[in-house]
Scaffold this active site. Sequence first.
Site, PDB file in Angstrom:
ATOM      1  N   GLU A 144     -32.299 -69.057 -28.888  1.00  0.00           N
ATOM      2  CA  GLU A 144     -30.973 -68.574 -29.299  1.00  0.00           C
ATOM      3  C   GLU A 144     -30.108 -69.751 -29.744  1.00  0.00           C
ATOM      4  O   GLU A 144     -30.108 -70.809 -29.096  1.00  0.00           O
ATOM      5  CB  GLU A 144     -30.331 -67.861 -28.109  1.00  0.00           C
ATOM      6  N   THR A 154     -30.623 -71.559 -32.163  1.00  0.00           N
ATOM      7  CA  THR A 154     -31.493 -72.614 -32.698  1.00  0.00           C
ATOM      8  C   THR A 154     -31.683 -72.439 -34.197  1.00  0.00           C
ATOM      9  O   THR A 154     -32.034 -73.396 -34.886  1.00  0.00           O
ATOM     10  CB  THR A 154     -32.877 -72.558 -32.031  1.00  0.00           C
ATOM     11  N   ASP A 155     -31.460 -71.213 -34.714  1.00  0.00           N
ATOM     12  CA  ASP A 155     -31.851 -70.960 -36.121  1.00  0.00           C
ATOM     13  C   ASP A 155     -31.069 -71.837 -37.103  1.00  0.00           C
ATOM     14  O   ASP A 155     -31.652 -72.408 -38.024  1.00  0.00           O
ATOM     15  CB  ASP A 155     -31.788 -69.462 -36.489  1.00  0.00           C
ATOM     16  N   GLU A 199     -23.577 -61.945 -45.817  1.00  0.00           N
ATOM     17  CA  GLU A 199     -22.997 -62.162 -44.482  1.00  0.00           C
ATOM     18  C   GLU A 199     -22.155 -63.439 -44.457  1.00  0.00           C
ATOM     19  O   GLU A 199     -21.026 -63.443 -43.978  1.00  0.00           O
ATOM     20  CB  GLU A 199     -24.141 -62.273 -43.466  1.00  0.00           C
ATOM     21  N   ASP A 208     -31.621 -63.041 -38.067  1.00  0.00           N
ATOM     22  CA  ASP A 208     -31.560 -61.577 -38.092  1.00  0.00           C
ATOM     23  C   ASP A 208     -32.176 -60.999 -39.365  1.00  0.00           C
ATOM     24  O   ASP A 208     -32.891 -59.996 -39.318  1.00  0.00           O
ATOM     25  CB  ASP A 208     -30.108 -61.108 -37.967  1.00  0.00           C
TER      26      ASP A 208
HETATM   27  C1  GLA Z   1     -26.590 -64.167 -34.286  1.00  0.00           C
HETATM   28  C2  GLA Z   1     -26.805 -64.789 -35.657  1.00  0.00           C
HETATM   29  C3  GLA Z   1     -28.182 -65.437 -35.740  1.00  0.00           C
HETATM   30  C4  GLA Z   1     -28.443 -66.364 -34.557  1.00  0.00           C
HETATM   31  C5  GLA Z   1     -28.081 -65.685 -33.237  1.00  0.00           C
HETATM   32  C6  GLA Z   1     -28.165 -66.633 -32.065  1.00  0.00           C
HETATM   33  O1  GLA Z   1     -27.459 -63.094 -34.108  1.00  0.00           O
HETATM   34  O2  GLA Z   1     -26.695 -63.812 -36.666  1.00  0.00           O
HETATM   35  O3  GLA Z   1     -28.297 -66.123 -36.966  1.00  0.00           O
HETATM   36  O4  GLA Z   1     -27.754 -67.572 -34.701  1.00  0.00           O
HETATM   37  O5  GLA Z   1     -26.792 -65.132 -33.263  1.00  0.00           O
HETATM   38  O6  GLA Z   1     -29.459 -67.047 -31.858  1.00  0.00           O
END
Ligand code: GLA
Length: 349
Positions: A17, A19-20, A143, A155
Amino acid sequence: MRRASAHAPGRINLIGEHTDYNDGLVLPVALRLGVTVETRGSDDATVRLTTDAPIAPREASYNLGDEHRDGTWVDRARGVTAMLAREGLPIGGFDAEISSDLPLGAGLGSSAAFAIALLRSVSELFDLALDDATSVRIAHAAETNFAGSRAGLLDQLASVYGRRSEALLIDMRDHAMQSIPLAPTIELAVIDSGTRHEHATGGYNRRREECEEACRHLGVASLRELEERPLDTILERLPPPLDRRVRHVVTENARVRSAVAALRAQDEGTLGELLCASHRSLRDDYEVSTPELDRLVELAAAAGAIGSRLVGGGFGGSVIALALRGSAKDLAGRVLNGYSDGRLVAVVP
Ligand code: GLA
């Protein structure tokens, strides 16, 4: 008039989480729940939207080429049509009926699922033949450029490429993906806390800025570059709270790798410990948890969960609780005995 229909799923993220957007590792699983968008072509240049979701407004319309933000969910549709125009992909007006069995704003990727379902539906309606990679890119641009959240790509990638009975290990550095089957001995309860926080987008964007600030301090392009270096010496060079933020990101990437190994070894005990460690790190170091999410995680532990943690961006939303196959529903029932505003949203797989 032509019609089209498309569905896109929400997701949980097993671990990995925040980390993306740091070029890190994520491990999402697609949900059966998602968003469906039915479209019908019209002969003007107007987009008319209706939704069955408990969200305002239930109906909206705007003209193509005249997309102005108003701070509601409709901005995501405006973002999609504005990005299509910017990409030189011509569309006409249409009516869209949106239905969702995925709770909105619950940390389960509902925004991306909506954008992907809308893109797929519009692509079919106007013969755009959008491929998956383009859909991911446009949904993400809608987004970030339009709806104002600086979200990463987790996501959108999970909604397009995710599978229900497998986790998808994605390396955000190059988007390399690998399927990791869920061990047949486990399942997960997805529990919505029912809380949504106004400042979620602001808090999320602030975390992202903090990571960028830490990169500038350390002279690296992304926190992923820190992987091979001794963590203590890196953290000493950072003022608080940047040290804690970096510690979360670096240790979370390591936990994703360990979780993949645990899944392969069918070692649910270790997987559970990793989920708990991830929650503690998100709570104490990254500071994106809430009293409600902490309470649900505590109740899950007391109810016999093998592990549990908040899922998604935090600041409200949902938790996942790991259980032995066949027992997640009962586990969720015990958790919800102590937390009346929550709801079992799904059992995965
Ligand atoms: C949200 C964001 C994702 C990611 C998560 C945390 O879902 O849309 O890109 O950063 O939070 O992991």
